[in-house]
Structure formats: structure tokens, C-alpha cells
Design an enzyme around this catalytic site. Structure first.
Site, PDB file in Angstrom:
ATOM      1  N   ASP A  62      29.824  95.451  20.640  1.00 55.55           N
ATOM      2  CA  ASP A  62      30.122  96.125  19.366  1.00 55.55           C
ATOM      3  C   ASP A  62      29.954  97.631  19.574  1.00 55.55           C
ATOM      4  OD1 ASP A  62      30.729  96.684  16.781  1.00 55.55           O
ATOM      5  OD2 ASP A  62      28.895  95.870  15.914  1.00 55.55           O
ATOM      6  N   CYS A 114      28.240 100.624  17.212  1.00 53.95           N
ATOM      7  CA  CYS A 114      27.612 100.055  16.024  1.00 53.95           C
ATOM      8  C   CYS A 114      26.658 101.104  15.463  1.00 53.95           C
ATOM      9  CB  CYS A 114      26.861  98.794  16.414  1.00 53.95           C
ATOM     10  SG  CYS A 114      26.240  97.870  15.015  1.00 53.95           S
ATOM     11  N   HIS A 171      25.094  98.796   8.037  1.00 51.54           N
ATOM     12  CA  HIS A 171      24.996  98.575   9.481  1.00 51.54           C
ATOM     13  C   HIS A 171      26.253  97.824   9.882  1.00 51.54           C
ATOM     14  CE1 HIS A 171      23.075  96.185  13.014  1.00 51.54           C
ATOM     15  NE2 HIS A 171      23.645  97.294  13.455  1.00 51.54           N
ATOM     16  N   GLY A 220      14.210  97.997   9.371  1.00 48.97           N
ATOM     17  CA  GLY A 220      13.239  96.945   9.658  1.00 48.97           C
ATOM     18  C   GLY A 220      13.899  95.583   9.517  1.00 48.97           C
ATOM     19  N   MET A 253      15.084  92.561   6.034  1.00 50.76           N
ATOM     20  CA  MET A 253      15.367  92.514   4.594  1.00 50.76           C
ATOM     21  C   MET A 253      14.118  92.699   3.742  1.00 50.76           C
ATOM     22  SD  MET A 253      18.296  89.643   4.004  1.00 50.76           S
ATOM     23  CE  MET A 253      18.121  88.622   5.457  1.00 50.76           C
ATOM     24  N   HIS A 266      16.413 101.045  17.839  1.00 53.53           N
ATOM     25  CA  HIS A 266      17.483 101.049  16.826  1.00 53.53           C
ATOM     26  C   HIS A 266      17.135 100.133  15.661  1.00 53.53           C
ATOM     27  CE1 HIS A 266      18.629  97.101  18.200  1.00 53.53           C
ATOM     28  NE2 HIS A 266      19.834  97.110  17.662  1.00 53.53           N
ATOM     29  N   ALA A 277      13.914  96.888  14.334  1.00 49.55           N
ATOM     30  CA  ALA A 277      12.691  96.153  14.652  1.00 49.55           C
ATOM     31  C   ALA A 277      12.873  95.322  15.914  1.00 49.55           C
ATOM     32  CB  ALA A 277      12.299  95.259  13.481  1.00 49.55           C
TER      33      ALA A 277
END
Length: 466
Positions: A144, A147, A254, A370, A372, A393, A395
């Protein structure tokens, strides 16, 4: 306009028999070269023939130049492992460390570092930073490509989200699209200047990618991609965002380069593995020299994918801000899964790959999420040489996707989200908060790499899924 040159003209000039002649004649048919006189064309060809290596970085002539050079040996042995810095070693799995140590044995490797959110990946581990000598490794960039994280801060009171949870959730559902291969319906397509980029025409591999890129512009993928509203707490008065200390509403996304980035990564990784034959344990670290035609093509395609990923975020924010009827007070954006030309602390020129690692040069702003139910952090880089001016980038994963699906239950995850006041639209067990490392431990492992300016706490989250 010049009369057309023929193969014998090039042979008389000194071109060897072979594909270089056909490639050169085809290049002369391009509009910018057809305007030249025959003498000017011959002079240009003479320069390419006399010193083909200087034309390997020229997209127009790189194929011809490469055909004029002898084919390099493709079997490559690993070298002695070079030292590298590790941050948060207590939280990094053995598989990721083994991958990093393999990367440090590549003959093109100059330096490296491993971030505290690191975990196993393909080629370079997620959270790996690798500096190489004039070489780019597609799988050290990642599938990706580019990203990125993007945060917009709005002048809205915190109670806005609590009072209008359903309305904001509908806003996210109406203005975002998620999923592998997902695209807008034809009448809903968005537009952006990136779709007119010359690379779609100049790089042969990209010539049939424009339509899919247009369909997916402003959409997000599956997995850990998200768009979410939450609360921004600015804690540092000197935050470089021009914001007073206090609490705001934030929008964080993101997402990456969609099918364009994935197809580019897979295509050029296959070519790299053909051209650069490494031992089995290092085969996914095959590289492309930036003095080769393929390397230059990948570099152009990677940068296009980066611009495209940024355009996707731009369109997501444009749609949502328009629906909010509110302009953001400030923005923070940073990307990973990319390679940059940089100068190392010792003065050496390098290609720095950050696969799942955030650029953290001195004064560079970024956002490190981090989960949700755990805050992300707005940071300012300190330019630490040991980490190659990088930070984590996010957790990082504590559980693999397979393990999370096997060990976690839907009711358990929903109860956990409710306890933190988080409303989730979509998402799966593989993205449950419990599948991620403790962000506070990760941040504590990189105090020398970044300064914390504030935080973002998710409240209304949209991910792939019903």
C-alpha cells in the site's frame, strides 16, 4: 521535421545489432523528437551511445540506454550484517527482528532502524526503516504505497459528537467508500489534478491504470483503513498548528493508494526478483537500481501513487467538510510505506525506506494513531540520527489477523467499544482494539524521537464492513 532515420543509420553511428536499435527508433517517433532535424537526432543518439549510463535515469531514453549496456550478474550473496538501532525491543516479535537483520545484510544497505510498533511483514518488517545506496526495494516500501494519516481539526465543541452521533455516523456512511476493489459508481466519481499526471502516460506499466484510479479516487481500502471523528486535545502551547491549548473536534483518516499502489508494488517486486536473485530468506528484499530503466519507472510510479494517496484524502475531507459546512482550523498529514532520497547524519546520500514508519525529521509534524479505544498522538519530529529521523506509524499489531479472529468474540469487542463510548460502523474482529499493542508503551519507547503536541481520541469510526 527530420526525414525518418532507419536501422542502418544507427548501425553506421555505431549501435550494436539488437533491441537497442528498435527502441531508439521507436523513441524518435515521439513528438518532441520528431521535431528535431536529422542531424540533431543523430547527435542525440550519439550522446546516448557514447555514455548510456548517464541516460539510465531519463524516462525517455532509459530503455535504449539499458539495452546498450551489458546485462549484470543477477545472483547476489548477502554481506555481513550491519548494526542498527531498535526502539522498544521488549514489544517486538522475533520474526520482525529476524527480517530486519536479514535486511541489514543486503550489499546495498547503508543503515537501518526498527520502530517500537514493529511486527512481521513481507520483505522488510512493518516498522522497519532501511537506508540503501542508490537502490529502491519495492517490498521495503510496501504494497500500500504511501499509506498515510491525515487529521483535520474543526472549531466545534466536544458535545457536537455526543449530541449528533447518528447524524455524524450517517455523514461518514454517505461520504466514504470502503473495501478491497471498491469504487464509486460512475455518476459519483470525484476529480483531481493527479489524474492528469504525465506519469500515467510516460511509464508503460501505468498506461492502463488511469480508469481504475479514477474509479477509486477518494475511497478507502479494507483492513486497518478508517475515517473517524473524535476529540482533539492540544496540550502544548507551542504546537506549530496555531491552535490555543484546548479541546476540538477532529477528523482522522488512514488510507493509501488503493489498486494503483498495490498493482505497482506487485509488478515491480516481480521484476526486481527476476533481476536481483537473492538467497531464499532475502528474496522479498530484491531491489531495483536507480540507475536502471526499471528502477526509474518504479520511482516514478511510486511517487505518482504517493500523490494519488494524498488526493484520496483530499477528496474524503472535501466531501465531509462540505457536509459539515465547516472549514478546518488546522491540518496534519504524514505518510509511510514510501522511499525518500535523503542525506544521512554522516553525509552519505541514501534512499530511506520507511515501511510502516513515520518521517520524524526535526520540526516535521505527524499523527501516530493508537486504536479505536486508545488515543493517537500529534507529534513533532526531533530528527534523531539513530532512527534515521523516523518514528512509529501507530501502536502496531499485538495479534495477527488470524489470531484475533480466532480468540476474540463479537460481543466482547462491542462491549469494549461501548465502555469507551465508541460507535463503530463496519470493522471486523481482526481490527479490534485488543489486537493492538499498548500505544502508551510504544510512545514511551520513542521519547527521543518525537515531542507530543496533543492527542486524538476516536469516537465515531467508519471501517470496511457492513
Amino acid at each position: 521535421m527530420a526525414s525518418q532515420l532507419r536501422g542502418n543509420d544507427l548501425r553506421q553511428l555505431g549501435f550494436p545489432e539488437g533491441r537497442a536499435i528498435g527502441l531508439a527508433l521507436a523513441q524518435l517517433q515521439r513528438k518532441e523528437h520528431k521535431r528535431l532535424t536529422q542531424a540533431e537526432q543523430l547527435a542525440l543518439l550519439g550522446r546516448v551511445l557514447a555514455n548510456p549510463t548517464t541516460f539510465l535515469a531519463d524516462l525517455a531514453w532509459s530503455h535504449t540506454a539499458a539495452a546498450l549496456l551489458p546485462a549484470p550478474s543477477r545472483h547476489i550473496a548477502l554481506a555481513e550484517r550491519k548494526p542498527y538501532a531498535t526502539f522498544g525491543a521488549d514489544y517486538i516479535e522475533a520474526g520482525a527482528i529476524h527480517q530486519m537483520e536479514t535486511a541489514m545484510k543486503l550489499p546495498v544497505t547503508l543503515a537501518g532502524a526498527l520502530m517500537p510498533d514493529a511486527h512481521y511483514g513481507y520483505g522488510l518488517p512493518i516498522g522497519g526503516v532501511l537506508a540503501t545506496d542508490n537502490a529502491v526495494i519495492p517490498y521495503a516500501v510496501g504494497v500500500d504505497i504511501s499509506c498515510r494519516m491525515a487529521l483535520s481539526v474543526f472549531d466545534l465543541p466536544a458535545k457536537f459528537l455526543a449530541q449528533r452521533t447518528q447524524e455524524v455516523g450517517k455523514l461518514l456512511l454517505d461520504n466514504t467508500r470502503f473495501g478491497s476493489g471498491r469504487a464509486w459508481e460512475r455518476g459519483q466519481r470525484l476529480d483531481h489534478a493527479v489524474l492528469a499526471d504525465d506519469a500515467f502516460r510516460a511509464v508503460p506499466f501505468l498506461k492502463n491504470k488511469l480508469d481504475k484510479a479514477a474509479e477509486q479516487l477518494g475511497t478507502s481500502g479494507s483492513g486497518n483503513h478508517f475515517v473517524e471523528f473524535g476529540l482533539v486535545d492540544i496540550t502544548d502551547p507551542a504546537n506549530d498548528l496555531g491552535l490555543p491549548v484546548g479541546q476540538y473536534v477532529g477528523l482522522l483518516s488512514h488510507s493509501g493508494s488503493r489498486g494503483l499502489g498495490a498493482s505497482t508494488a506487485n509488478h515491480y517486486t516481480a521484476l526486481a526478483m527476476e533481476q536481483c536473485m537473492l538467497p531464499a530468506e532475502a528474496k522479498h528484499l530484491a531491489w531495483l537500481g536507480l540507475d536502471t530503466e526499471t528502477g526509474q519507472e518504479y520511482w516514478a510510479a511510486m511517487n505518482l501513487a504517493g500523490d494519488y494517496a494524498s488526493a484520496c484524502h483530499n477528496q474524503i475531507y472535501r466531501c465531509l467538510a462540505k457536509a459539515l459546512v465547516d472549514k478546518p482550523l488546522a491540518k496534519v498529514e504524514n505518510h509511510h510505506n514510501f522511499a525518500w532520497r535523503e542525506t544521512l547524519a554522516d553525509g552519505r546520500a541514501a534512499v530511506v525506506h520507511r515501511k510502516g514508519a513515520t518521517p520524524a525529521g526535526a520540526g516535521v509534524l505527524g499523527i501516530i494513531p493508537g486504536s479505536m479505544t486508545a488515543p493517537g498522538f500529534i507529534v513533532r519530529g526531533r530528527g534523531a540520527a539513530a532512527s534515521l529521523a523516523s518514528a512509529s506509524h501507530g501502536a502496531g499489531r499485538l495479534m495477527s489477523r488470524t489470531r484475533a479472529k480466532a480468540e476474540l468474540g463479537e460481543a466482547e469487542v462491542r462491549q469494549h467499544l461501548a465502555a469507551y463510548g465508541v460507535t463503530l460502523h463496519g470493522g471486523g474482529l481482526d481490527e479490534a482494539p485488543m489486537a493492538y499493542k499498548n500505544i502508551h508503551q510504544v510512545m514511551a519507547s520513542q521519547l527521543d524521537l518525537v515531542d507530543v503536541l496533543g492527542s486524538f481520541t476516536p469516537k465515531i469510526v467508519r471501517m470496511d464492513g457492513a
